[in-house]
Design a protein around this motif. Structure first.
Motif, PDB file in Angstrom:
ATOM      1  N   UNK A 112       0.834  -1.201   0.000  1.00 46.52           N
ATOM      2  CA  UNK A 112       0.000   0.000   0.000  1.00 46.52           C
ATOM      3  C   UNK A 112       0.870   1.252   0.000  1.00 46.52           C
ATOM      4  N   UNK A 113       1.927   1.236  -0.781  1.00 42.04           N
ATOM      5  CA  UNK A 113       2.898   2.325  -0.896  1.00 42.04           C
ATOM      6  C   UNK A 113       3.844   2.306   0.302  1.00 42.04           C
ATOM      7  N   UNK A 114       4.781   3.259   0.307  1.00 41.08           N
ATOM      8  CA  UNK A 114       5.823   3.254   1.326  1.00 41.08           C
ATOM      9  C   UNK A 114       5.319   3.819   2.652  1.00 41.08           C
ATOM     10  N   UNK A 115       6.065   3.518   3.719  1.00 43.46           N
ATOM     11  CA  UNK A 115       5.767   4.082   5.032  1.00 43.46           C
ATOM     12  C   UNK A 115       5.716   5.597   4.959  1.00 43.46           C
ATOM     13  N   UNK A 116       6.657   6.184   4.248  1.00 41.94           N
ATOM     14  CA  UNK A 116       6.743   7.639   4.132  1.00 41.94           C
ATOM     15  C   UNK A 116       5.446   8.215   3.581  1.00 41.94           C
ATOM     16  N   UNK A 117       4.978   7.672   2.485  1.00 39.54           N
ATOM     17  CA  UNK A 117       3.778   8.211   1.842  1.00 39.54           C
ATOM     18  C   UNK A 117       2.514   7.891   2.637  1.00 39.54           C
ATOM     19  N   UNK A 118       2.394   6.660   3.117  1.00 41.70           N
ATOM     20  CA  UNK A 118       1.189   6.244   3.838  1.00 41.70           C
ATOM     21  C   UNK A 118       1.005   7.086   5.091  1.00 41.70           C
ATOM     22  N   UNK A 119       2.067   7.226   5.871  1.00 40.54           N
ATOM     23  CA  UNK A 119       1.954   7.949   7.143  1.00 40.54           C
ATOM     24  C   UNK A 119       1.690   9.431   6.921  1.00 40.54           C
ATOM     25  N   UNK A 120       2.369  10.041   5.947  1.00 39.31           N
ATOM     26  CA  UNK A 120       2.154  11.462   5.671  1.00 39.31           C
ATOM     27  C   UNK A 120       0.712  11.708   5.224  1.00 39.31           C
ATOM     28  N   UNK A 121       0.192  10.845   4.363  1.00 46.12           N
ATOM     29  CA  UNK A 121      -1.197  10.984   3.907  1.00 46.12           C
ATOM     30  C   UNK A 121      -2.178  10.820   5.068  1.00 46.12           C
ATOM     31  N   UNK A 122      -1.884   9.877   5.961  1.00 48.34           N
ATOM     32  CA  UNK A 122      -2.822   9.657   7.059  1.00 48.34           C
ATOM     33  C   UNK A 122      -2.785  10.802   8.070  1.00 48.34           C
ATOM     34  N   UNK A 123      -1.641  11.419   8.244  1.00 52.21           N
ATOM     35  CA  UNK A 123      -1.573  12.603   9.102  1.00 52.21           C
ATOM     36  C   UNK A 123      -2.447  13.715   8.521  1.00 52.21           C
ATOM     37  N   UNK A 183      13.298   5.908   5.220  1.00 56.76           N
ATOM     38  CA  UNK A 183      13.871   6.120   3.900  1.00 56.76           C
ATOM     39  C   UNK A 183      14.341   4.813   3.280  1.00 56.76           C
ATOM     40  N   UNK A 184      14.884   3.905   4.095  1.00 57.24           N
ATOM     41  CA  UNK A 184      15.291   2.599   3.571  1.00 57.24           C
ATOM     42  C   UNK A 184      14.068   1.866   3.031  1.00 57.24           C
ATOM     43  N   UNK A 185      12.996   1.860   3.811  1.00 59.40           N
ATOM     44  CA  UNK A 185      11.764   1.195   3.366  1.00 59.40           C
ATOM     45  C   UNK A 185      11.208   1.850   2.103  1.00 59.40           C
ATOM     46  N   UNK A 186      11.279   3.174   2.056  1.00 59.37           N
ATOM     47  CA  UNK A 186      10.764   3.879   0.874  1.00 59.37           C
ATOM     48  C   UNK A 186      11.557   3.510  -0.379  1.00 59.37           C
TER      49      UNK A 186
END
Length: 361
Positions: A112-123, A183-186
């Motif tokens: 469901x996309x990267x941690x970076x994108x998912x978390x920023x969108x949910x915030x 960033x590694x996960x992304x």
């Protein structure tokens, strides 16, 4: 760290149209990249799920294929609920570097996309829940236009993945864009997706069955597993803001939905969550099953995580209203700034000072 997320937000892009809410970008390379990435992820799940249906109807399937489905479903359910959501978005607890990396990888196995994108969108969702700026509200679209009930449910479920708005990482990515594990996960999100959907199910088939089980296990225990679970995650965005009960009078349509809660290991207690977004536990009553919360408690006892955030206990008063059993002396660190997702969890004093300064200005 500006170059660490160029694929999400190129630094040189200047939007030609301004969004009415702070931290929301309209158009540009990031919007195109978003559509392409979600298009690849979603279409692969749909095609793979259709393949799983065909394979189930034309071939004998058994415990090898379906045990891979069940094990993978449990793994990604924990990854999304604990990793994407409660840890990286809301900082509901603290963990060391190795644990943070493990949680991030487990989350991204849901594809469901990267941690970076998912978390920023949910915030961003929490900053503007069901108001202009929310990216997946069933009531208004990404530009703030009101929608009919059924169109809104469709947009909140899958439609928002393909609109032309993106979250400003300089606002909603604070604490994420300079996190080495994030960033590694992304950077490795595609390899993790391939491992989750293809390599892991294939290895499972070889370990517990044989070569003849590989295709069926990839289709059922890989692509169909991801798509099946994705619908419940998206269902919290859509169904969870329309159907269910509301214990708390939040400023949005968030609902507690027992079925969604069971299927997402607790995230379906959505009204509870919007009342106490930083709490590691979405279920507030003993009967509100919250598997992800139980797992966090177990990890806390094992010393893997610490500083676990907890909501206050509630009881009904004589009028039938839910009130705190023991009123907190100070405001819990959950007040969200509508102007800056990076200050979502400012403490009460700071929030009051910020508001007073703004009013004075």
């Amino acid at each position: 760290m500006a170059t660490a997320f160029r694929d999400i937000q190129p630094g040189e892009f200047e939007p030609t149209e301004a969004h009415p809410q702070h931290g929301v970008i309209i158009g540009g390379p990031a919007a195109r990249a978003k559509r392409i990435e979600y298009g690849i992820l979603l279409s692969s799940m749909v095609i793979g799920s259709l393949g799983a249906l065909y394979w189930t109807l034309t071939h004998a399937t058994g415990w090898v294929e379906w045990s891979a489905f069940l094990f993978g479903y449990i793994l990604i359910n924990m990854g999304v609920g604990i990793g994407y959501h409660r840890f990286y978005t809301h900082r509901a607890f603290e963990a060391g570097p190795k644990m943070r990396l493990a949680i991030g990888i487990m989350a991204q196995m849901a594809c469901q996309a990267s941690v970076l994108k998912w978390a920023a969108d949910h915030r961003r969702h929490h900053a503007f829940s069901d108001r202009v700026g929310d990216l997946h509200s069933p009531y208004i679209d990404g530009h703030g236009k009101k929608m009919s009930k059924w169109k809104g449910l469709g947009i909140a479920h899958f439609g928002w993945l393909f609109d032309n708005t993106t979250s400003d990482m300089n606002v909603y990515g604070k604490g994420l864009i300079d996190d080495p594990q994030v960033l590694w996960c992304h950077r490795h999100r595609w390899s993790i997706a391939v491992f989750s959907s293809i390599i892991f199910p294939a290895l499972w088939a070889l370990a517990f069955g044989g070569p003849e089980h590989i295709i069926g296990t990839i289709l059922i225990g890989g692509f169909f597993r991801n798509f099946f679970f994705l619908n419940f995650v998206m269902g919290v965005n859509s169904i969870g803001h329309v159907f269910g009960s509301q214990r708390f009078k939040t400023k949005d349509g968030s609902r507690n939905n027992w079925f969604m809660a069971w299927m997402t290991f607790g995230d379906g207690w959505h009204n509870n969550h919007h009342q106490h977004p930083r709490s590691a536990y979405a279920g507030l009553m003993w009967w509100e099953v919250d598997v992800n919360g139980y797992i966090i408690s177990l990890w806390e006892k094992m010393g893997l995580v610490w500083n676990v955030q907890r909501a206050p206990k509630y009881v009904r008063d004589s009028d039938g209203n839910w009130v705190q059993k023991k009123k907190l002396n100070v405001q819990s660190p959950e007040a969200m700034s509508e102007d800056d997702g990076g200050l979502m969890f400012a403490d009460g004093k700071k929030t009051a000072e910020t508001k007073a300064t703004a009013d004075a200005g």
